[in-house]
Scaffold this motif. Structure first.
Motif, mmCIF file in Angstrom:
data_model
loop_
_atom_site.group_PDB
_atom_site.id
_atom_site.type_symbol
_atom_site.label_atom_id
_atom_site.label_comp_id
_atom_site.label_asym_id
_atom_site.label_seq_id
_atom_site.Cartn_x
_atom_site.Cartn_y
_atom_site.Cartn_z
ATOM 1 N N ILE A 151 1.022 -1.297 0.001
ATOM 2 C CA ILE A 151 0.039 -0.033 0.082
ATOM 3 C C ILE A 151 1.046 1.099 0.055
ATOM 4 C CG2 ILE A 151 -1.473 1.391 1.312
ATOM 5 C CD1 ILE A 151 -2.894 -1.445 2.368
ATOM 6 N N ALA A 152 1.924 1.303 0.853
ATOM 7 C CA ALA A 152 2.609 2.499 0.935
ATOM 8 C C ALA A 152 3.392 2.410 -0.328
ATOM 9 C CB ALA A 152 3.692 2.239 1.991
ATOM 10 N N ALA A 153 3.923 1.680 -1.063
ATOM 11 C CA ALA A 153 4.473 1.844 -2.297
ATOM 12 C C ALA A 153 3.699 2.309 -3.442
ATOM 13 C CB ALA A 153 5.271 0.312 -2.828
ATOM 14 N N GLY A 154 2.431 2.292 -3.122
ATOM 15 C CA GLY A 154 1.609 2.788 -4.236
ATOM 16 C C GLY A 154 1.137 1.735 -5.404
ATOM 17 N N THR A 155 1.280 0.489 -4.844
ATOM 18 C CA THR A 155 1.023 -0.578 -5.813
ATOM 19 C C THR A 155 -0.617 -0.801 -6.218
ATOM 20 O OG1 THR A 155 2.797 -1.938 -4.750
ATOM 21 C CG2 THR A 155 1.138 -3.121 -6.075
ATOM 22 N N VAL A 156 -1.565 -0.237 -5.471
ATOM 23 C CA VAL A 156 -2.770 -0.296 -5.769
ATOM 24 C C VAL A 156 -3.361 1.010 -6.021
ATOM 25 C CG1 VAL A 156 -3.242 -2.649 -4.460
ATOM 26 C CG2 VAL A 156 -3.511 -0.291 -3.147
ATOM 27 N N GLY A 157 -2.543 1.988 -5.982
ATOM 28 C CA GLY A 157 -2.806 3.578 -6.175
ATOM 29 C C GLY A 157 -3.402 3.890 -4.724
ATOM 30 N N GLN A 158 -4.639 4.708 -5.057
ATOM 31 C CA GLN A 158 -5.366 5.419 -3.937
ATOM 32 C C GLN A 158 -6.302 4.326 -3.517
ATOM 33 O OE1 GLN A 158 -7.467 8.986 -4.699
ATOM 34 N NE2 GLN A 158 -8.612 8.776 -2.899
ATOM 35 N N VAL A 159 -6.245 4.031 -2.199
ATOM 36 C CA VAL A 159 -7.001 3.082 -1.601
ATOM 37 C C VAL A 159 -8.570 3.512 -1.694
ATOM 38 C CG1 VAL A 159 -7.839 1.630 0.613
ATOM 39 C CG2 VAL A 159 -5.093 2.138 -0.148
ATOM 40 N N ILE A 160 -9.666 2.781 -2.316
ATOM 41 C CA ILE A 160 -10.678 3.223 -2.289
ATOM 42 C C ILE A 160 -11.440 2.320 -1.242
ATOM 43 C CG2 ILE A 160 -12.878 2.975 -3.604
ATOM 44 C CD1 ILE A 160 -10.606 4.938 -4.601
ATOM 45 N N GLY A 161 -11.395 0.984 -0.780
ATOM 46 C CA GLY A 161 -12.073 0.354 0.084
ATOM 47 C C GLY A 161 -11.284 -0.698 0.586
ATOM 48 N N VAL A 162 -11.617 -1.132 1.947
ATOM 49 C CA VAL A 162 -11.034 -2.470 2.538
ATOM 50 C C VAL A 162 -12.210 -3.087 2.983
ATOM 51 C CG1 VAL A 162 -9.532 -3.154 4.394
ATOM 52 C CG2 VAL A 162 -8.911 -1.118 3.144
ATOM 53 N N ARG A 163 -11.753 -4.335 2.912
ATOM 54 C CA ARG A 163 -12.929 -5.520 3.564
ATOM 55 C C ARG A 163 -12.224 -6.528 4.533
ATOM 56 N NH1 ARG A 163 -16.208 -10.087 2.168
ATOM 57 N NH2 ARG A 163 -14.971 -10.469 0.341
ATOM 58 N N ILE A 164 -12.512 -6.544 5.801
ATOM 59 C CA ILE A 164 -11.992 -7.485 6.435
ATOM 60 C C ILE A 164 -13.069 -8.585 7.003
ATOM 61 C CG2 ILE A 164 -11.188 -7.835 9.032
ATOM 62 C CD1 ILE A 164 -9.735 -5.047 8.517
ATOM 63 N N PHE A 165 -12.837 -9.876 6.923
ATOM 64 C CA PHE A 165 -13.688 -10.644 7.302
ATOM 65 C C PHE A 165 -13.312 -11.724 8.537
ATOM 66 C CE2 PHE A 165 -12.533 -11.579 3.285
ATOM 67 C CZ PHE A 165 -11.909 -12.771 2.984
ATOM 68 N N HIS A 166 -13.432 -11.592 9.646
ATOM 69 C CA HIS A 166 -12.875 -11.882 10.865
ATOM 70 C C HIS A 166 -13.992 -12.732 11.490
ATOM 71 C CE1 HIS A 166 -9.585 -11.309 14.168
ATOM 72 N NE2 HIS A 166 -9.897 -12.567 13.740
ATOM 73 N N ALA A 167 -14.737 -13.574 10.755
ATOM 74 C CA ALA A 167 -15.781 -14.302 11.643
ATOM 75 C C ALA A 167 -15.438 -15.689 11.769
ATOM 76 C CB ALA A 167 -17.064 -14.446 10.584
ATOM 77 N N ILE A 168 -15.295 -15.974 13.110
ATOM 78 C CA ILE A 168 -14.894 -17.390 13.604
ATOM 79 C C ILE A 168 -15.663 -18.197 14.302
ATOM 80 C CG2 ILE A 168 -12.453 -16.303 13.180
ATOM 81 C CD1 ILE A 168 -12.657 -16.168 16.492
ATOM 82 N N HIS A 169 -15.438 -19.299 14.854
ATOM 83 C CA HIS A 169 -16.264 -20.106 15.779
ATOM 84 C C HIS A 169 -15.338 -19.954 17.119
ATOM 85 C CE1 HIS A 169 -18.180 -23.093 17.862
ATOM 86 N NE2 HIS A 169 -19.553 -22.929 17.282
ATOM 87 N N LEU A 170 -15.757 -19.489 18.008
ATOM 88 C CA LEU A 170 -15.098 -19.250 19.442
ATOM 89 C C LEU A 170 -14.874 -20.686 20.139
ATOM 90 C CD1 LEU A 170 -13.856 -16.997 21.421
ATOM 91 C CD2 LEU A 170 -16.092 -17.428 22.547
ATOM 92 N N PRO A 171 -13.816 -21.260 20.295
ATOM 93 C CA PRO A 171 -13.698 -22.582 20.837
ATOM 94 C C PRO A 171 -14.320 -22.551 22.255
ATOM 95 C CG PRO A 171 -11.474 -21.452 20.066
ATOM 96 C CD PRO A 171 -12.583 -20.314 20.380
ATOM 97 N N GLN A 172 -14.793 -23.741 22.410
ATOM 98 C CA GLN A 172 -15.760 -24.278 23.707
ATOM 99 C C GLN A 172 -15.079 -23.661 24.986
ATOM 100 O OE1 GLN A 172 -18.849 -25.353 23.670
ATOM 101 N NE2 GLN A 172 -18.834 -25.127 25.871
ATOM 102 N N PRO A 173 -13.592 -23.717 25.177
ATOM 103 C CA PRO A 173 -13.027 -23.407 26.420
ATOM 104 C C PRO A 173 -13.264 -22.115 26.742
ATOM 105 C CG PRO A 173 -11.770 -25.233 25.218
ATOM 106 C CD PRO A 173 -12.685 -24.858 24.364
ATOM 107 N N LEU A 174 -13.074 -21.278 25.394
ATOM 108 C CA LEU A 174 -13.241 -19.701 25.633
ATOM 109 C C LEU A 174 -14.666 -19.063 25.859
ATOM 110 C CD1 LEU A 174 -10.577 -18.617 23.121
ATOM 111 C CD2 LEU A 174 -10.178 -19.306 25.632
ATOM 112 N N GLN A 175 -15.770 -19.997 25.854
ATOM 113 C CA GLN A 175 -16.974 -19.730 25.795
ATOM 114 C C GLN A 175 -17.504 -19.407 27.284
ATOM 115 O OE1 GLN A 175 -19.631 -22.009 23.336
ATOM 116 N NE2 GLN A 175 -18.224 -22.378 21.699
#
Length: 351
Positions: A151-175
């Motif tokens: 990104i800093a090197a300008g490879t994608v040009g001006q950033v228009i949008g970012v999408r993050i998908f961090h949907a997981i299944h919380l392990p049973q011991p952490l519930q």
């Protein structure tokens, strides 16, 4: 005597002793080994509200001393640094006690449950002259570092949008408190979305201006949210979309950056493991980046070790943790109110 940030050779030659406040899974699975990976660093003590639990934990991890109070652990002359991984509402008293005792601080996220407390914690460490770091592990991954460089090197040009998908299944011991205790800071926003907030700031090198968020309770949680989707607006005009969940077992994680000259598509990178792929797509075609993976926690603690020796800053500072908390709290406020919320970033001053 604690090891203050200094270039003094006598400080460099002594063992840097760590005290673990909290007998967490992350401390056992990742942090103990990461501390011991640093030359001259060792875990000297562990503290739990239950002495028997602390003693069992110490035996499992071959830690010399076990305590049942902050005061006892901080009074141990072998402890120079504290790693704080108890439940979120207990971070503030632990950090303030450590700062008062002259111990460096490596604190889990979120730093606190409100901005005033978090700002007080960061300020206390500044005033005491101790180094404070926040354990946002993701920016320490080689994948995220490579994306930031593109990104800093300008490879994608001006950033228009970012999408993050961090949907997981919380392990049973952490519930446990994460899904049923709002007073402890449970819920997917303060557990997962706060990490994504730090990723956004790191990759784009700017702070979100405002947020529109929705939250859900999909069945795992009882008193807190177990899913969230947000839209954030950046000062540059870029838009960021995130999805976090405790309820999604098979999606995998990923991140996309879309710009005027190209896109970056990364998969399986929102993890504690040294894993994931990054592909750059431009008019010249598709290019897989050659990622030289490294252990995220080893990298983070190497930066922290340098910082407490007087060389530079931690990979993620206390101020970074304060800003990610500000974003996460704005997400929760937006979801509750059903409207766009401007993000407030407190200024921290040393007293």
């Amino acid at each position: 005597m604690s090891v203050k940030a200094s270039t003094d050779n006598s400080s460099m030659n002594k063992t840097v002793g760590w005290g673990f406040i909290g007998t967490s899974n992350i401390a056992k699975q990742w942090m103990a080994a990461a501390v011991r990976h640093q030359p001259g660093h060792e875990v000297m003590a562990v503290m739990s509200n239950s002495l028997s639990r602390a003693e069992m934990y110490a035996q499992d991890l071959k830690i010399a001393n076990a305590y049942d109070s902050f005061a006892a652990l901080l009074a141990d002359p072998a402890v120079d640094v504290v790693y704080i991984s108890n439940t979120n509402e207990q971070h503030k008293p632990a950090v303030l006690a450590a700062a008062k005792a002259g111990k460096h601080v490596f604190c889990e996220k979120p730093l606190a449950l409100n901005l005033a407390d978090a700002a007080e914690m960061v300020s206390a460490c500044k005033q005491a002259g101790v180094v404070m770091a926040t354990n946002h592990h993701l920016r320490n991954a080689a994948t995220h570092q490579a994306i930031r460089a593109e990104i800093a090197a300008g490879t994608v040009g001006q950033v228009i949008g970012v999408r993050i998908f961090h949907a997981i299944h919380l392990p049973q011991p952490l519930q446990t408190w994460r899904v049923n205790d709002p007073k402890a800071g449970g819920g997917v926003v303060l557990d997962v979305a706060v990490h994504d907030a730090d990723v956004i700031r790191y990759l784009l090198a700017e702070d979100p201006v405002d947020v529109m968020a929705y939250a859900q309770t999909g069945g795992m949680a009882s008193a807190v949210e177990d899913g969230a989707m947000t839209m954030l607006q950046m000062p540059s005009g870029a838009l960021v979309q995130t999805h976090e969940s405790f309820m999604v077992p098979y999606a995998g994680t990923g991140l996309e950056v879309h710009g005027t000259k190209g896109s970056i598509v990364a998969r399986d990178i929102l993890t504690q493991r040294s894993a994931g792929t990054v592909e750059v797509i431009t008019e010249t075609g598709r290019r897989q980046l050659d990622i030289q993976h490294h252990n995220l926690y080893h990298y983070s603690l190497a930066q922290f070790a340098q910082a407490i020796a007087g060389n530079g800053q931690p990979a993620v500072t206390g101020e970074d943790g304060l800003k990610s908390l500000a974003i996460a709290l704005a997400m929760l406020k937006s979801a509750e109110q059903g409207q766009r919320v401007r993000i407030d970033y407190p200024t921290v001053y040393a007293q």
